[in-house]
Design an enzyme around this catalytic site. Structure first.
Site, PDB file in Angstrom:
ATOM      1  N   LYS A  26       0.246  -6.208  -3.994  1.00  0.00           N
ATOM      2  CA  LYS A  26      -0.388  -5.950  -2.689  1.00  0.00           C
ATOM      3  C   LYS A  26      -0.272  -4.495  -2.275  1.00  0.00           C
ATOM      4  O   LYS A  26      -1.232  -3.886  -1.825  1.00  0.00           O
ATOM      5  CB  LYS A  26       0.246  -6.828  -1.599  1.00  0.00           C
ATOM      6  CG  LYS A  26      -0.062  -8.297  -1.741  1.00  0.00           C
ATOM      7  CD  LYS A  26       0.492  -9.088  -0.563  1.00  0.00           C
ATOM      8  CE  LYS A  26       2.011  -9.092  -0.507  1.00  0.00           C
ATOM      9  NZ  LYS A  26       2.640  -9.699  -1.707  1.00  0.00           N
ATOM     10  N   GLU A  33       2.492  -5.021   4.341  1.00  0.00           N
ATOM     11  CA  GLU A  33       3.537  -5.963   4.789  1.00  0.00           C
ATOM     12  C   GLU A  33       3.178  -6.583   6.137  1.00  0.00           C
ATOM     13  O   GLU A  33       4.038  -6.794   6.997  1.00  0.00           O
ATOM     14  CB  GLU A  33       4.906  -5.263   4.885  1.00  0.00           C
ATOM     15  CG  GLU A  33       5.352  -4.548   3.617  1.00  0.00           C
ATOM     16  CD  GLU A  33       5.737  -5.466   2.471  1.00  0.00           C
ATOM     17  OE1 GLU A  33       5.533  -6.691   2.583  1.00  0.00           O
ATOM     18  OE2 GLU A  33       6.226  -4.951   1.457  1.00  0.00           O
ATOM     19  N   ALA A  34       1.889  -6.891   6.316  1.00  0.00           N
ATOM     20  CA  ALA A  34       1.394  -7.323   7.623  1.00  0.00           C
ATOM     21  C   ALA A  34       1.975  -8.660   8.074  1.00  0.00           C
ATOM     22  O   ALA A  34       1.985  -8.949   9.274  1.00  0.00           O
ATOM     23  CB  ALA A  34      -0.123  -7.392   7.604  1.00  0.00           C
TER      24      ALA A  34
END
Ligand SMILES: [Zn+2]
Length: 225
Positions: free
Chosen positions: A40, A112-113
């Site tokens: 990611k 890192e939402a």
């Protein structure tokens, strides 16, 4: 009587719309999700690079990066400075502040939402709708109990586009890895705080291991690596 010439606004308006009358460029909120180790952060930095190369200006934000510093780091060695998102940081105020300094902000990369608050996700939606800022959010969907993180849930509810990152992370059995197991003392933890920092290396006190659903459910971590 002659038709008045179109003013600059009309021209801009016409140019900004496609043949079907829909805006050619409309900002969007996009959520890219996948288990740990699926790349990611690498994709977040690649996205930032691609946009910057086209002359767009953006901000990179993160929360609880594995480096525990204000940067996005990746397991394959890339890193980038980032703005640390705290509970009381308002993403709209962050963008407005840059604009006040004369700095353009065309997009946000939010890494890192899943660790952000639900309020942050609402702010992302407002940035898209009212500020025409693109927001690209990257994060986990579920926590170690296989339950959605609140921010991830809100992103699934609000995002214009949701995409599962197509880098396969395999369980030790070879099936596709889906769930992030927290391993404490060699066992899959079933309760505890939602966010505990660990890594996916074997030496960490608390570590995470991506498992297929079958082995997540049975708690089988496979042969020792
Ligand atoms: Zn498995």
């Amino acid at each position: 009587m002659a038709r008045p010439l179109a003013g600059p606004d009309d021209v801009g308006c016409a140019a900004a719309r496609g043949v079907d009358g829909r805006p050619l460029h409309a900002a969007a909120l996009r959520f890219f999700w996948g288990p740990m180790d699926c790349g990611k952060s690498t994709m977040a930095l690649q996205m930032n690079y691609n946009h910057a190369r086209q002359g767009r200006r953006g901000l990179v934000t993160t929360r609880i990066d594995r480096s525990l510093g204000p940067q996005v780091t990746t397991r394959i060695g890339l890193s980038h400075t980032a703005i640390e998102v705290t509970d009381d940081l308002d993403l709209r105020a962050l963008v407005r502040g840059r604009w006040d300094e004369g700095v353009r902000v065309d997009y946000l990369i939010c890494d890192e939402a899943s660790f952000y608050t639900v309020a942050h996700v609402e702010q992302m939606a407002e940035l898209v709708d009212s500020y025409d800022v693109d927001v690209y959010a990257f994060g986990l969907a579920t926590d170690f109990r296989s339950c959605l993180f609140p921010a991830a849930q809100r992103l699934f509810e609000l995002a214009d586009e949701v995409a599962r990152i197509q880098v396969e992370v395999l369980c030790w059995c070879g099936r596709e890895g889906l769930l992030n197991a927290r391993v404490v003392d060699g066992r899959v933890a079933r309760e505890g705080a939602q966010v505990v920092i660990g890594d996916t290396v074997d030496t960490a006190e608390v570590r995470y291991q991506v498992l297929c659903r079958r082995h997540y459910r049975s708690g089988d971590l496979g042969p020792r690596r």
